[in-house]
Scaffold this motif. Structure first.
Motif, PDB file in Angstrom:
ATOM      1  N   ILE A  60       0.947  -1.233   0.011  1.00  0.00           N
ATOM      2  CA  ILE A  60      -0.033   0.115   0.108  1.00  0.00           C
ATOM      3  C   ILE A  60       0.913   1.205   0.145  1.00  0.00           C
ATOM      4  O   ILE A  60       0.698   2.092  -0.694  1.00  0.00           O
ATOM      5  N   ILE A  98     -19.754  -6.335  -2.488  1.00  0.00           N
ATOM      6  CA  ILE A  98     -19.566  -5.175  -2.564  1.00  0.00           C
ATOM      7  C   ILE A  98     -18.259  -4.942  -2.286  1.00  0.00           C
ATOM      8  O   ILE A  98     -17.592  -3.427  -2.116  1.00  0.00           O
ATOM      9  N   HIS A  99     -17.341  -5.777  -2.102  1.00  0.00           N
ATOM     10  CA  HIS A  99     -15.996  -5.362  -1.417  1.00  0.00           C
ATOM     11  C   HIS A  99     -14.868  -5.207  -2.463  1.00  0.00           C
ATOM     12  O   HIS A  99     -14.736  -6.010  -3.671  1.00  0.00           O
ATOM     13  N   LEU A 147     -16.679 -12.673   0.216  1.00  0.00           N
ATOM     14  CA  LEU A 147     -17.770 -13.546   1.044  1.00  0.00           C
ATOM     15  C   LEU A 147     -18.362 -14.756   0.384  1.00  0.00           C
ATOM     16  O   LEU A 147     -18.133 -15.057  -0.855  1.00  0.00           O
TER      17      LEU A 147
ATOM     18  N   LEU B  95     -24.490  -1.864   4.703  1.00  0.00           N
ATOM     19  CA  LEU B  95     -25.486  -2.085   3.702  1.00  0.00           C
ATOM     20  C   LEU B  95     -26.202  -3.517   4.204  1.00  0.00           C
ATOM     21  O   LEU B  95     -25.534  -4.210   4.551  1.00  0.00           O
ATOM     22  N   GLN B 108     -23.470  -6.107   4.430  1.00  0.00           N
ATOM     23  CA  GLN B 108     -21.980  -5.935   4.181  1.00  0.00           C
ATOM     24  C   GLN B 108     -21.371  -4.714   4.659  1.00  0.00           C
ATOM     25  O   GLN B 108     -22.433  -3.533   4.828  1.00  0.00           O
ATOM     26  N   TYR B 109     -20.151  -4.625   4.832  1.00  0.00           N
ATOM     27  CA  TYR B 109     -19.653  -3.433   5.672  1.00  0.00           C
ATOM     28  C   TYR B 109     -18.909  -2.567   4.566  1.00  0.00           C
ATOM     29  O   TYR B 109     -18.141  -2.978   3.661  1.00  0.00           O
ATOM     30  N   VAL B 110     -19.142  -1.187   4.596  1.00  0.00           N
ATOM     31  CA  VAL B 110     -18.416  -0.226   3.682  1.00  0.00           C
ATOM     32  C   VAL B 110     -17.400   0.421   4.426  1.00  0.00           C
ATOM     33  O   VAL B 110     -17.414   1.085   5.423  1.00  0.00           O
ATOM     34  N   GLU B 111     -15.929  -0.235   3.910  1.00  0.00           N
ATOM     35  CA  GLU B 111     -14.977   0.398   4.723  1.00  0.00           C
ATOM     36  C   GLU B 111     -14.492   1.764   4.044  1.00  0.00           C
ATOM     37  O   GLU B 111     -14.703   2.022   2.909  1.00  0.00           O
ATOM     38  N   MET B 226      -8.310  -0.152   6.052  1.00  0.00           N
ATOM     39  CA  MET B 226      -7.197  -1.068   6.002  1.00  0.00           C
ATOM     40  C   MET B 226      -6.209  -0.043   5.696  1.00  0.00           C
ATOM     41  O   MET B 226      -5.088  -0.154   6.043  1.00  0.00           O
ATOM     42  N   ARG B 227      -6.282   0.583   4.515  1.00  0.00           N
ATOM     43  CA  ARG B 227      -5.321   1.512   3.908  1.00  0.00           C
ATOM     44  C   ARG B 227      -4.594   2.259   4.851  1.00  0.00           C
ATOM     45  O   ARG B 227      -3.551   2.450   4.845  1.00  0.00           O
TER      46      ARG B 227
END
Ligand code: B12
Lengths: 210, 414
Positions: A60, A98-99, A147, B95, B108-111, B226-227
């Motif tokens: 990163i 959606i990841h 998932l 979401l 789901q999780y929006v990071e 994370m980033r």
């Protein structure tokens, strides 16, 4: 002398990278050469990641350094002929999921490895993959997901590619958090890759390239 | 004579507790991470699980009664957050079915980088103030008005200073959103409490009620992303560590409070970004392990049984776990090589998990029996193993889940 730049990037010398890049630019170097050095550096970072010496923080951070340098030299780039691309890869997170963090790292690694990457985004329906294959004509399709709900979507995507008569024109790989090799078997893909470096290695194996 | 529910409850508790304490139970216990699986099993549209607590809890009850696990997983804490609460608050981080994802697709999780790198100082100076005036308004659209509150420090001059501000329309709107969310949240809490009691009455203990989090993960999952958290290891390592120091006492206090209130001493701690591949051993030692270890010890000191869930793989860092107090911690694994884990930590710690969810979803009955047998033979040898999956059952195939549970009960007898 531009090796200083490569060393700074591969050595994670975040605070020095911009200064070095600026110095090189002011000394009248070809901006394209600077970009090439960045790429060389990124390849080294990728190799170290693949070898288990570097991890996500380094990937990163290296990406971040590369972005800064590109922004700095962009205004000076006279021609936009990037280096020859090694081949085409279509990437996306499959329908229902959606990841993007894992997928984005895959896209980034393929890009610096010299592949021409088309990123379809997240929650991508099977039809969209089919359409992209028809338009882009990639050699490789990379399906990502975090998932378990994606097992079915991966299979549906491979099936749709088959139905469209395009299965033989592409190699398909699957990967991401909850994916394992049994999902490759279940979906009818060609390979499972455990990390982003595997995506590069597989593409190289299938397409060739340096 | 068939056993009474009270006898069954004792038997199941003893089976699990014996395994955790490294004694040999009567058979390998099996714990069920049912999570959103009951919806699929009972044919509910998943969206309803977020809006209708009675129907959702009935689905859970049916699942547990039908499959008869020794323990089932906690219902709350990030698994199902009441949809109307998320809606009232305008959550940007989750979401949920029918709201951002399909009505039958799990939440789901929006990071995101909900806290910026430059904001560490504000956070460190006064975490509560930062959270309520910056983080919460940023991550919940209906609570944006909270950013107009005066610094909480101004309360030193008394509460009267707040009154005119509370009338400002954005602040009033945020308050109204909270008022709307509160009764719905309370309704769900009450329903959950009732559910745990009822399940005990019919003989089924919960694996845990309380859930906790390692300080690094709290920052990485929820605040910085994370980033952000990975860049912080290079760009502001001291602040990343200082923020963990600041958060750890809150985490400990909240976890102990929640566990004591629930009267269930077991606490699951899902662990995210300290695994193999995510960071180097050196980074793990500096940024991840100290906070996790302190949390585990604090919970054990409070008489609780932590259940760290090592998501991903811990093959390269198993040795560290030997530092945990013997027989007081249950280590649940995802992809770690359990045969190796048994060798490295088996004399100190009880092991759980690892049965691949992929087999339960797209595998065959034979594959399940074979994998189950191998886990019982090798990892279950002389006790110290609890059968469990490597991830929630969410989208698993009920028929295969049944084969797995039955086979464990049959083959797992000591
Ligand atoms: C961090 C994390 C979270 C965070 C946030 C993650 C996020 N942004 O959404 C939080 C705490 C919020 C969270 C929440 C939940 N999580 Co979670 N989470 C994780 C964890 C530990 C790591 C994910 C991550 O950050 N990955 C980082 C990226 C970079 O890695 P990656 O996506 O795997 O990508 C890498 C490779 O796989 C590869 N790759 C990716 N795509 C591709 C494609 C190809 C072709 C190839 C070759 C390679 C490749 O390249 C990347 C770099 O090497 C995983 C377990 C794990 N170790 O994977 C569980 C995991 C994904 N979570 C899980 C669950 C259950 C949940 C929850 C449902 C929990 C709950 N009950 O509420 C929620 C909501 C789901 C969600 N995430 O949206 C399960 C999923 C199982 C399932 N049923 O689907 C997992 C697998 C954990 C487990 N074993 O139980 N989670």
């Amino acid at each position: 002398m531009t090796n200083k730049l490569i060393d700074a990037i591969t050595g994670m010398q975040d605070e020095q990278v911009l200064t070095i890049a600026r110095e090189i630019m002011e000394s009248g170097a070809d901006p394209m050469a600077i970009l090439d050095d960045c790429r060389t550096a990124m390849e080294v970072v990728g190799q170290r990641f693949g070898a288990g010496e570097y991890f996500l923080p380094e990937l990163i951070l290296a990406g971040e350094m590369m972005r800064q340098v590109s922004e700095l030299i962009k205004p000076r780039l006279t021609k936009d002929s990037g280096p020859k691309k090694n081949g085409k890869v279509v990437v996306g997170t499959v329908k229902g999921d959606i990841h993007d963090i894992g997928k984005d790292i895959v896209v980034f690694m393929l890009d610096i490895a010299g592949f021409d990457v088309t990123d379809l985004g997240v929650d991508v329906p099977a039809e969209k993959f089919v359409e992209a294959i028809t338009v882009v004509k990639p050699q490789v399709v990379a399906l990502s997901a975090l998932l378990t709900l994606a097992f079915d979507s991966m299979k549906a995507t491979v099936d749709a590619i088959k139905e469209a008569g395009l299965r033989d024109s592409v190699k398909i790989m699957v990967g991401g958090g909850a994916i394992d090799d049994s999902v490759r078997v279940f979906s009818g893909a060609d390979a499972y890759g455990a990390d982003a470096m595997a995506a590069v290695t597989l593409s190289k194996k299938w397409i060739g390239g340096s | 004579m068939p056993k009474t529910p009270a006898e069954l409850l004792d038997e199941r508790n003893k089976r699990i507790n014996d395994a955790i304490a490294l004694k040999t139970p009567d058979r390998v216990p099996i714990a069920m991470l049912q999570q959103v699986f009951p919806a699929r099993y009972t044919g509910m549209v998943l969206e309803e699980a977020f809006t209708d607590p009675d129907k959702w809890l009935a689905a859970n009850e049916k699942t547990i009664v039908d499959f008869e696990p020794d323990m089932f997983f906690s219902l709350g804490a990030g698994v199902i957050i009441p949809g109307r609460v998320l809606e009232a608050l305008g959550s940007k981080q989750f979401l949920w079915p029918g709201h951002g994802v399909g009505s039958n697709t799990p939440h789901q999780y929006v990071e995101g980088e909900y806290m910026k790198a430059e904001e560490y100082d504000a956070f460190l100076d006064d975490p509560s103030d930062f959270l309520i005036r910056t983080y919460i308004p940023r991550s919940n659209s209906a609570l944006e008005g909270l950013s107009m509150l005066p610094p909480l420090k101004s309360l030193a001059f008394g509460a009267a200073g707040l009154t005119p501000l509370l009338l400002a329309p954005p602040v009033a709107a945020a308050m109204a959103a909270l008022n709307k969310a509160a009764p719905e949240a309370a309704r769900w809490h009450a329903a959950y409490d009732g559910f745990y009691k009822k399940m005990e009455e019919i003989g089924f203990p919960a694996l845990n009620v309380a859930v906790s989090i390692a300080p690094f993960d709290l920052i990485s999952d929820l605040l910085r992303g994370m980033r952000g958290s990975m860049l912080d290891m290079y760009r502001c390592p001291e602040k990343l560590l200082a923020a963990q120091e600041k958060l750890l006492p809150f985490i400990i206090e909240m976890t102990i409070g929640k566990a004591h209130m629930s009267k269930n001493p077991r606490v699951v701690i899902p662990l995210h970004r300290g695994a193999d591949g995510f960071m180097s051993i050196k980074q793990f030692e500096k940024f991840y392990w100290p906070g996790l270890k302190k949390l585990i010890f604090a919970l054990v000191d409070a008489g609780l049984t932590p259940i760290p869930f090592f998501e991903g793989s811990y093959d390269q860092r198993l040795e560290y776990l030997r530092e945990f107090p013997k027989g007081k911690v249950l280590c649940w694994f995802d992809r770690t090589d359990l045969f190796k884990a048994k060798e490295v930590i088996g004399d100190v710690l009880c092991i759980a998990g690892n049965l691949p969810i992929s087999i339960l979803q797209i595998g065959t009955k034979d594959q399940i029996k074979e994998y189950t047998k191998k886990l019982i033979d090798v990892v279950g040898k002389d006790g110290g193993y609890i059968m469990g999956s490597n991830a929630p059952l969410d989208t698993a195939n009920p028929e295969l889940v049944k084969v797995w549970m039955d086979h464990t009960k049959e083959y797992g007898v000591y």
